[in-house]
Scaffold this motif. Structure first.
Motif, PDB file in Angstrom:
ATOM      1  N   ASP A 378      19.777  44.444 -27.951  1.00 32.41           N
ATOM      2  CA  ASP A 378      20.492  45.487 -27.224  1.00 32.41           C
ATOM      3  C   ASP A 378      20.889  44.957 -25.842  1.00 32.41           C
ATOM      4  O   ASP A 378      20.051  44.431 -25.110  1.00 32.41           O
ATOM      5  CB  ASP A 378      19.595  46.719 -27.078  1.00 32.41           C
ATOM      6  CG  ASP A 378      20.360  47.925 -26.551  1.00 32.41           C
ATOM      7  OD1 ASP A 378      20.829  47.870 -25.402  1.00 32.41           O
ATOM      8  OD2 ASP A 378      20.470  48.912 -27.298  1.00 32.41           O
ATOM      9  N   GLN A 380      21.761  46.490 -23.182  1.00 26.98           N
ATOM     10  CA  GLN A 380      21.237  47.237 -22.031  1.00 26.98           C
ATOM     11  C   GLN A 380      19.731  47.071 -21.867  1.00 26.98           C
ATOM     12  O   GLN A 380      19.230  46.867 -20.763  1.00 26.98           O
ATOM     13  CB  GLN A 380      21.585  48.726 -22.171  1.00 26.98           C
ATOM     14  CG  GLN A 380      23.086  48.994 -22.088  1.00 26.98           C
ATOM     15  CD  GLN A 380      23.398  50.473 -22.249  1.00 26.98           C
ATOM     16  OE1 GLN A 380      22.573  51.237 -22.736  1.00 26.98           O
ATOM     17  NE2 GLN A 380      24.590  50.879 -21.843  1.00 26.98           N
ATOM     18  N   THR A 381      18.989  47.164 -22.977  1.00 28.06           N
ATOM     19  CA  THR A 381      17.522  47.134 -22.880  1.00 28.06           C
ATOM     20  C   THR A 381      16.914  45.791 -23.272  1.00 28.06           C
ATOM     21  O   THR A 381      15.759  45.524 -22.963  1.00 28.06           O
ATOM     22  CB  THR A 381      16.914  48.221 -23.791  1.00 28.06           C
ATOM     23  OG1 THR A 381      17.250  47.927 -25.161  1.00 28.06           O
ATOM     24  CG2 THR A 381      17.454  49.602 -23.426  1.00 28.06           C
ATOM     25  N   GLU A 383      16.204  45.035 -26.262  1.00 26.61           N
ATOM     26  CA  GLU A 383      15.341  45.268 -27.426  1.00 26.61           C
ATOM     27  C   GLU A 383      15.897  44.561 -28.656  1.00 26.61           C
ATOM     28  O   GLU A 383      17.095  44.579 -28.923  1.00 26.61           O
ATOM     29  CB  GLU A 383      15.224  46.770 -27.693  1.00 26.61           C
ATOM     30  CG  GLU A 383      14.260  47.108 -28.805  1.00 26.61           C
ATOM     31  CD  GLU A 383      14.167  48.613 -29.057  1.00 26.61           C
ATOM     32  OE1 GLU A 383      13.258  49.032 -29.788  1.00 26.61           O
ATOM     33  OE2 GLU A 383      15.013  49.358 -28.518  1.00 26.61           O
TER      34      GLU A 383
END
Length: 526
Positions: A378, A380-381, A383
């Motif tokens: 991901d 943004q994160t 993950e």
């Protein structure tokens, strides 16, 4: 100092130069602040026995026992006092050992390097679900080709954050528990909790995280009726909490909260579908194959086993490999970029919950295939995750179509099986004729006919000159048409994906709930 003999857990033995003492009923591990026991004291080579219940941590009680024993058995008080002190130390040490055994964590099998390589190589194979089903068959599960793979994947979902659940349904003696226990043998021992009977509050006294990502196997739901409510809460909310009043050592009363965390995957067996409706709504319903062909397969297997013609080593190796496959799977997030294309047929009852089960099942298949998927991150994160493919959706649709078909039916599974057997024999019949042909009890047939008449699947007809009541199937093709409609609806979703070139709607921006509702409303009005 003599050793405490704990060979018999209900009668510990302790022998010194002068006295022989037995601890009747063993010791309790619940309250460490007391050491309450029942003692049988006897002077060696004498028949006079003194029996006495005492808290060995209570000095006044101990002193009274010392004097009483010395007087009754004619032994010096110093000898009795020293013997009781030594016995108390031995009992303390033994109690700590018992506590360590009770709190010991289950032994988790460590795979060897070769076992790990074999499991990972298997998980990287093409047609993984087909290969898995073959291996399940080799492990000793006879027939039930769809149900056994469905059950194995449902059990695998225990490792995800949204596990699935299943209930095996069928007549008494058709092998519901056998199928569940045989597939459960393919799950590592440390990942499952097997239950026959459970008291009402038992679930609340597990350690907080003891059940996390575990498979809970209930042999018969009738034996676990008292825990069905907390079990449903554990399935839905992934945690249960009970508030109880507790009195501490000082006698102060206070309120404490007992919390047990999930998620868990739950599997159970029953003959009574309608009785456990609330639990059924949260689960995949797996109807056991009661056909004559399955009867023959099982009886052939039983004959081979009796004749010693089975390759038991092959069964053990297949089961061990599938257990190691389970150990090799690691927690990872699954993203289904095609989820926006997937819609359930309108005929399905309780579509909200069923839709959730459908999407979770697709995710379970993707999760199982994690070793054959590219890992993404991901933006943004950061993950890590893997993505569902069109192949996963196709395989899910093939496996789940019978489950959706049953979820779309307004009569129970047992009643549906009876109706489909009726259609094979005749569209017009008497109750007696069908009882003889299908070998159904009169009371059972009456219950089926009541359901079928209420829902207009059969109707009563009168034939001129006959006094018997005859029944007629109103629409012999209704079930085939329902199955075709569901298959068509699932196929339509795949056609939409292919029409877009198989590209996921990953570029669709995230929308708020209000925007989604407005979009849904516009879609309906158009």
């Amino acid at each position: 100092m003599p050793a405490l003999d704990t060979t018999n857990p209900n009668n510990y033995g302790y022998k010194t130069q002068y006295l022989e003492i037995h601890v009747l009923g063993g010791i309790k591990t619940a309250k460490l602040e007391t050491l309450r026991v029942t003692l049988s004291l006897q002077k060696l080579k004498q028949h006079n026995v003194l029996r006495h219940s005492i808290d060995l941590y209570n000095d006044n009680q101990t002193e009274r026992l010392v004097r009483k024993t010395a007087e009754r058995l004619e032994v010096g008080t110093t000898i009795v006092r020293r013997t009781l002190q030594q016995l108390t130390r031995e009992l303390e040490n033994h109690r700590f050992l018992l506590l360590e055994e009770q709190t010991a964590k289950p032994i988790i099998k460590e795979m060897t390097a070769s076992e790990l390589r074999a499991a990972e190589a298997f998980l990287k194979k093409k047609n993984l679900l087909e290969k898995t089903n073959e291996l399940i068959g080799k492990s000793g599960v006879i027939g039930e080709h769809t149900n056994r793979l469905l059950m194995y994947l449902i059990f695998t979902s225990r490792k995800t954050n949204n596990p699935l659940h299943c209930i095996s349904l069928g007549s008494s003696g058709v092998g519901k528990t056998h199928l569940q226990s045989k597939v459960a043998e393919l799950i590592p021992q440390e990942d499952k909790v097997e239950i026959t009977v459970l008291s009402a509050n038992a679930f609340y006294y597990f350690n907080r995280t003891e059940l996390q990502h575990k498979l809970i196997l209930i042999e018969d739901l009738d034996g676990a009726e008292s825990v069905l409510y907390p079990l449903r809460e554990l399935q839905s909310k992934k945690r249960i909490t009970k508030t109880v009043v507790h009195k501490d050592a000082k006698g102060t009363t206070k309120t404490i909260h007992l919390t047990v965390e999930g998620p868990v995957s739950v599997a159970g067996c029953t003959t009574q579908e309608s009785v456990y409706e609330d639990n059924s709504n949260r689960s995949f319903l797996l109807y056991i194959d009661e056909s004559a062909e399955q009867d023959k397969r099982i009886m052939d297997y039983q004959r081979l086993a009796s004749a010693g013609k089975l390759d038991e080593q092959e069964q053990i190796e297949a089961a061990n490999l599938l257990c190691n496959v389970q150990r090799s799977l690691k927690p990872i997030k699954v993203v289904n970029p095609y989820a926006l294309y997937l819609e359930l047929p309108g005929s399905v009852f309780k579509p909200r919950r069923t839709n959730s089960h459908y999407l979770q099942f697709i995710e379970a298949i993707t999760f199982y295939k994690q070793f054959g998927r590219e890992k993404k991150y991901d933006q943004q994160t950061g993950e890590e995750f893997i993505e569902t493919t069109i192949e996963d959706i196709k395989e899910a649709n093939e496996l789940i179509i019978d489950v959706l078909l049953r979820k779309s039916d307004i009569i129970t599974g047992a009643c549906r099986n009876y109706l489909e057997e009726l259609k094979k024999h005749a569209t017009r019949f008497t109750a007696l004729e069908m009882r003889r042909k299908l070998k159904v009890k009169k009371t059972t047939q009456w219950r089926y006919h009541k359901q079928l008449l209420e829902n207009n699947y059969i109707k009563k007809v009168k034939v001129k000159g006959e006094h018997l009541t005859r029944y007629e199937v109103t629409d012999p093709d209704e079930y085939k048409e329902l199955e075709a409609a569901i298959a068509q609806a699932l196929q339509k979703c795949l056609l939409e994906i292919n029409a877009c070139g198989g590209s996921p709607r990953s570029n669709v921006p995230k929308r708020s709930t209000a925007k989604m509702e407005r979009a849904t409303q516009r879609k309906r009005t158009s």
